[in-house]
Design a protein around this motif. Structure first.
Motif, PDB file in Angstrom:
ATOM      1  N   ARG A 210       0.819  -1.219   0.000  1.00 49.70           N
ATOM      2  CA  ARG A 210       0.000   0.000   0.000  1.00 49.70           C
ATOM      3  C   ARG A 210       0.855   1.272   0.000  1.00 49.70           C
ATOM      4  O   ARG A 210       0.333   2.362   0.261  1.00 49.70           O
ATOM      5  N   LEU A 211       2.135   1.138  -0.275  1.00 54.13           N
ATOM      6  CA  LEU A 211       3.008   2.304  -0.269  1.00 54.13           C
ATOM      7  C   LEU A 211       2.615   3.274  -1.386  1.00 54.13           C
ATOM      8  O   LEU A 211       2.341   2.869  -2.513  1.00 54.13           O
ATOM      9  N   ALA A 212       2.614   4.561  -1.039  1.00 53.70           N
ATOM     10  CA  ALA A 212       2.201   5.597  -2.001  1.00 53.70           C
ATOM     11  C   ALA A 212       3.214   6.742  -1.947  1.00 53.70           C
ATOM     12  O   ALA A 212       2.949   7.795  -1.373  1.00 53.70           O
ATOM     13  N   PHE A 213       4.381   6.523  -2.548  1.00 53.17           N
ATOM     14  CA  PHE A 213       5.470   7.494  -2.448  1.00 53.17           C
ATOM     15  C   PHE A 213       5.127   8.831  -3.103  1.00 53.17           C
ATOM     16  O   PHE A 213       5.459   9.891  -2.576  1.00 53.17           O
ATOM     17  N   ALA A 214       4.488   8.789  -4.253  1.00 54.87           N
ATOM     18  CA  ALA A 214       4.189  10.031  -4.969  1.00 54.87           C
ATOM     19  C   ALA A 214       3.288  10.942  -4.136  1.00 54.87           C
ATOM     20  O   ALA A 214       3.549  12.144  -3.992  1.00 54.87           O
ATOM     21  N   GLU A 215       2.250  10.368  -3.553  1.00 54.26           N
ATOM     22  CA  GLU A 215       1.353  11.179  -2.731  1.00 54.26           C
ATOM     23  C   GLU A 215       2.010  11.580  -1.417  1.00 54.26           C
ATOM     24  O   GLU A 215       1.784  12.679  -0.911  1.00 54.26           O
ATOM     25  N   ALA A 216       2.834  10.698  -0.874  1.00 52.48           N
ATOM     26  CA  ALA A 216       3.448  10.958   0.429  1.00 52.48           C
ATOM     27  C   ALA A 216       4.350  12.184   0.407  1.00 52.48           C
ATOM     28  O   ALA A 216       4.500  12.861   1.433  1.00 52.48           O
ATOM     29  N   PHE A 217       4.956  12.465  -0.749  1.00 49.70           N
ATOM     30  CA  PHE A 217       5.868  13.604  -0.821  1.00 49.70           C
ATOM     31  C   PHE A 217       5.381  14.685  -1.783  1.00 49.70           C
ATOM     32  O   PHE A 217       6.149  15.521  -2.232  1.00 49.70           O
ATOM     33  N   ASP A 218       4.096  14.659  -2.065  1.00 50.01           N
ATOM     34  CA  ASP A 218       3.466  15.737  -2.822  1.00 50.01           C
ATOM     35  C   ASP A 218       3.162  16.889  -1.856  1.00 50.01           C
ATOM     36  O   ASP A 218       2.787  16.651  -0.701  1.00 50.01           O
ATOM     37  N   LEU A 219       3.310  18.116  -2.324  1.00 41.86           N
ATOM     38  CA  LEU A 219       3.083  19.271  -1.448  1.00 41.86           C
ATOM     39  C   LEU A 219       1.605  19.538  -1.212  1.00 41.86           C
ATOM     40  O   LEU A 219       1.249  20.260  -0.276  1.00 41.86           O
ATOM     41  N   HIS A 220       0.739  18.977  -2.044  1.00 41.91           N
ATOM     42  CA  HIS A 220      -0.711  19.129  -1.881  1.00 41.91           C
ATOM     43  C   HIS A 220      -1.122  20.602  -1.764  1.00 41.91           C
ATOM     44  O   HIS A 220      -1.888  20.980  -0.875  1.00 41.91           O
ATOM     45  N   LEU A 221      -0.600  21.418  -2.652  1.00 37.39           N
ATOM     46  CA  LEU A 221      -0.925  22.840  -2.631  1.00 37.39           C
ATOM     47  C   LEU A 221      -2.379  23.058  -3.061  1.00 37.39           C
ATOM     48  O   LEU A 221      -2.956  22.251  -3.787  1.00 37.39           O
ATOM     49  N   GLY A 222      -2.933  24.162  -2.619  1.00 36.43           N
ATOM     50  CA  GLY A 222      -4.271  24.535  -3.073  1.00 36.43           C
ATOM     51  C   GLY A 222      -5.374  24.354  -2.060  1.00 36.43           C
ATOM     52  O   GLY A 222      -6.502  24.796  -2.297  1.00 36.43           O
ATOM     53  N   HIS A 223      -5.091  23.725  -0.927  1.00 35.39           N
ATOM     54  CA  HIS A 223      -6.114  23.567   0.120  1.00 35.39           C
ATOM     55  C   HIS A 223      -6.160  24.815   0.996  1.00 35.39           C
ATOM     56  O   HIS A 223      -5.151  25.469   1.233  1.00 35.39           O
ATOM     57  N   ASP A 224      -7.324  25.149   1.495  1.00 34.02           N
ATOM     58  CA  ASP A 224      -7.465  26.298   2.387  1.00 34.02           C
ATOM     59  C   ASP A 224      -6.964  25.997   3.792  1.00 34.02           C
ATOM     60  O   ASP A 224      -6.521  26.888   4.511  1.00 34.02           O
ATOM     61  N   ASP A 225      -7.031  24.727   4.169  1.00 33.96           N
ATOM     62  CA  ASP A 225      -6.734  24.342   5.554  1.00 33.96           C
ATOM     63  C   ASP A 225      -6.141  22.938   5.554  1.00 33.96           C
ATOM     64  O   ASP A 225      -6.693  22.025   4.921  1.00 33.96           O
ATOM     65  N   TYR A 226      -5.001  22.771   6.246  1.00 29.00           N
ATOM     66  CA  TYR A 226      -4.340  21.460   6.303  1.00 29.00           C
ATOM     67  C   TYR A 226      -4.417  20.844   7.696  1.00 29.00           C
ATOM     68  O   TYR A 226      -3.740  19.860   7.959  1.00 29.00           O
ATOM     69  N   GLU A 227      -5.229  21.437   8.559  1.00 29.05           N
ATOM     70  CA  GLU A 227      -5.363  20.899   9.906  1.00 29.05           C
ATOM     71  C   GLU A 227      -5.916  19.482   9.849  1.00 29.05           C
ATOM     72  O   GLU A 227      -6.900  19.211   9.158  1.00 29.05           O
ATOM     73  N   TYR A 228      -5.267  18.584  10.563  1.00 27.10           N
ATOM     74  CA  TYR A 228      -5.589  17.149  10.614  1.00 27.10           C
ATOM     75  C   TYR A 228      -5.222  16.404   9.330  1.00 27.10           C
ATOM     76  O   TYR A 228      -5.498  15.219   9.212  1.00 27.10           O
ATOM     77  N   GLY A 229      -4.577  17.086   8.388  1.00 28.33           N
ATOM     78  CA  GLY A 229      -4.020  16.428   7.220  1.00 28.33           C
ATOM     79  C   GLY A 229      -4.973  16.287   6.053  1.00 28.33           C
ATOM     80  O   GLY A 229      -6.199  16.285   6.230  1.00 28.33           O
ATOM     81  N   VAL A 230      -4.404  16.164   4.842  1.00 27.12           N
ATOM     82  CA  VAL A 230      -5.205  16.002   3.628  1.00 27.12           C
ATOM     83  C   VAL A 230      -4.804  14.745   2.860  1.00 27.12           C
ATOM     84  O   VAL A 230      -5.416  14.424   1.844  1.00 27.12           O
ATOM     85  N   MET A 231      -3.774  14.039   3.320  1.00 25.93           N
ATOM     86  CA  MET A 231      -3.309  12.838   2.623  1.00 25.93           C
ATOM     87  C   MET A 231      -4.175  11.624   2.949  1.00 25.93           C
ATOM     88  O   MET A 231      -4.837  11.577   3.994  1.00 25.93           O
ATOM     89  N   SER A 232      -4.100  10.636   2.055  1.00 24.84           N
ATOM     90  CA  SER A 232      -4.786   9.365   2.299  1.00 24.84           C
ATOM     91  C   SER A 232      -4.046   8.588   3.381  1.00 24.84           C
ATOM     92  O   SER A 232      -2.892   8.877   3.702  1.00 24.84           O
ATOM     93  N   GLN A 233      -4.706   7.568   3.912  1.00 30.50           N
ATOM     94  CA  GLN A 233      -4.089   6.725   4.933  1.00 30.50           C
ATOM     95  C   GLN A 233      -2.850   6.023   4.397  1.00 30.50           C
ATOM     96  O   GLN A 233      -1.848   5.887   5.100  1.00 30.50           O
ATOM     97  N   ASP A 234      -2.887   5.600   3.145  1.00 26.30           N
ATOM     98  CA  ASP A 234      -1.733   4.913   2.562  1.00 26.30           C
ATOM     99  C   ASP A 234      -0.521   5.838   2.473  1.00 26.30           C
ATOM    100  O   ASP A 234       0.614   5.427   2.753  1.00 26.30           O
ATOM    101  N   ALA A 235      -0.744   7.078   2.086  1.00 21.46           N
ATOM    102  CA  ALA A 235       0.362   8.040   2.003  1.00 21.46           C
ATOM    103  C   ALA A 235       0.941   8.325   3.384  1.00 21.46           C
ATOM    104  O   ALA A 235       2.160   8.408   3.558  1.00 21.46           O
ATOM    105  N   ARG A 236       0.073   8.451   4.368  1.00 24.10           N
ATOM    106  CA  ARG A 236       0.552   8.698   5.731  1.00 24.10           C
ATOM    107  C   ARG A 236       1.346   7.503   6.247  1.00 24.10           C
ATOM    108  O   ARG A 236       2.377   7.670   6.908  1.00 24.10           O
ATOM    109  N   ALA A 237       0.866   6.310   5.954  1.00 22.11           N
ATOM    110  CA  ALA A 237       1.593   5.113   6.381  1.00 22.11           C
ATOM    111  C   ALA A 237       2.959   5.035   5.702  1.00 22.11           C
ATOM    112  O   ALA A 237       3.942   4.600   6.308  1.00 22.11           O
ATOM    113  N   THR A 238       3.038   5.476   4.456  1.00 20.43           N
ATOM    114  CA  THR A 238       4.312   5.478   3.733  1.00 20.43           C
ATOM    115  C   THR A 238       5.321   6.378   4.430  1.00 20.43           C
ATOM    116  O   THR A 238       6.482   5.993   4.642  1.00 20.43           O
ATOM    117  N   ILE A 239       4.905   7.588   4.784  1.00 23.98           N
ATOM    118  CA  ILE A 239       5.790   8.514   5.497  1.00 23.98           C
ATOM    119  C   ILE A 239       6.231   7.897   6.820  1.00 23.98           C
ATOM    120  O   ILE A 239       7.407   7.943   7.187  1.00 23.98           O
TER     121      ILE A 239
END
Length: 330
Positions: A210-239
């Motif tokens: 379930r490793l997701a390296f591309a999403e794990a190190f994407d900056l995810h620009l464009g969100h108004d608020d990053y509180e509590y995170g915007v990544m998927s569970q797989d990306a978080r597990a990868t980090i």
């Protein structure tokens, strides 16, 4: 002890307090306790009177005032602002003594100004992870350089063993590995991935699929608020998994460096540096394990952050000691 020495010591201790409170603020989800900067809901301090609270609600209807979070954030800002004034005073004293700019006081002043900018961006950009990470790293750099400045004022603490320069490559490798591991830890925290894996030794069954390296190190620009995170569970597990693997690499390399330093050093001073690195490294590794086993208890997580700062500081100072035995100040 001169006024300058006393002020450097006080500023170094104050920086430790700011680092601890900064970690506490982040770990209590108070990074947006005040949604504006430098004030809080448009006031210099957290509003409590009914009319001010009504005004605060009208200004930021999307973020209701939570007093405990707001105070966590504002106390951190007050302490950080005081730190800026202390470093400004150190810069002025250094300039008046030498009538010229010197590297360390100038660097400290530049970094603390940049830190204030990062602090503002942290809030105005809604806890954008790359900004949160930069704020953490430059805080640790500031602490390390202040420790170096403290050391420079004490010739008796300076290394005189030229032979230790043979360890420069290994010392630099250990420092780089620790900085990268701290960056991974900061990225883990900024993306709320600290509890993405709660099993040992690495993660839950099937994690490697379930490793997701591309999403794990994407900056995810464009969100108004990053509180509590915007990544998927797989990306978080990868980090999270990479941070755990990095801990093993860090433990191996830094332990090897401290052992080589201890064996090669002839003075008690440098042997104590080696012992300090080994003890702080072991403590940091144990705190990391406890974060997993105990599911990120607040006090332990704050300690993990602070001990990491001290490990980086020790390696910066040790590298300087090895590189410039009884050399000139900067």
């Amino acid at each position: 002890m001169t006024i300058q020495k006393k002020l450097i010591t006080f500023t170094l201790c104050w920086t430790m307090l700011v680092i601890i409170l900064g970690a506490y603020t982040r770990l209590t989800d108070a990074g947006l306790g005040c949604p504006d900067w430098p004030g809080c809901y448009g006031f210099l301090k957290v509003p409590h009177k009914a009319e001010k609270m009504e005004l605060a609600a009208a200004r930021f209807p999307e973020r209701p005032l939570e007093h405990h979070k707001a105070w966590n954030e504002m106390i951190h800002r007050y302490l950080a602002g005081t730190l800026g004034l202390l470093i400004g005073a150190l810069f002025i004293i250094s300039w008046r003594q030498r009538k010229r700019l010197t590297v360390l006081p100038s660097a400290l002043l530049a970094i603390v100004i940049f830190q204030a900018t990062l602090g503002a961006w942290t809030v105005t950009m809604g806890l954008l992870p790359i900004v949160v990470l930069a704020h953490l790293l430059f805080g640790f750099i500031l602490f390390s350089l202040l420790a170096l400045y403290w050391l420079q004022q004490r010739p008796a603490w300076r290394n005189s063993e030229v032979r230790l320069q043979a360890l420069k490559p290994l010392a630099l490798l250990a420092l780089v590995v620790v900085v990268l591991q701290i960056a991974l830890g900061g990225w883990t925290a900024a993306n709320y991935a600290a509890l993405a894996c709660i099993d040992l030794p690495l993660c839950e069954a099937g994690w490697s699929n379930r490793l997701a390296f591309a999403e794990a190190f994407d900056l995810h620009l464009g969100h108004d608020d990053y509180e509590y995170g915007v990544m998927s569970q797989d990306a978080r597990a990868t980090i999270h998994v990479l941070h755990r693997l990095g801990a093993i690499v860090t433990l191996s390399i830094v332990a090897w460096f401290s052992w080589r330093l201890y064996r090669l050093a002839e003075t008690t001073l440098m042997q104590r540096f080696a012992q300090a690195i080994a003890l702080v490294l072991l403590l940091q590794f144990v705190l990391g394990l406890l974060n997993i086993v105990l599911h990120l208890p607040l006090a332990n997580a704050v300690a993990h952050n602070f001990v990491g700062a001290n490990l980086m500081m020790l390696l910066v100072v040790t590298y300087y000691q090895i590189s410039r035995p009884q050399g000139r100040e900067v």
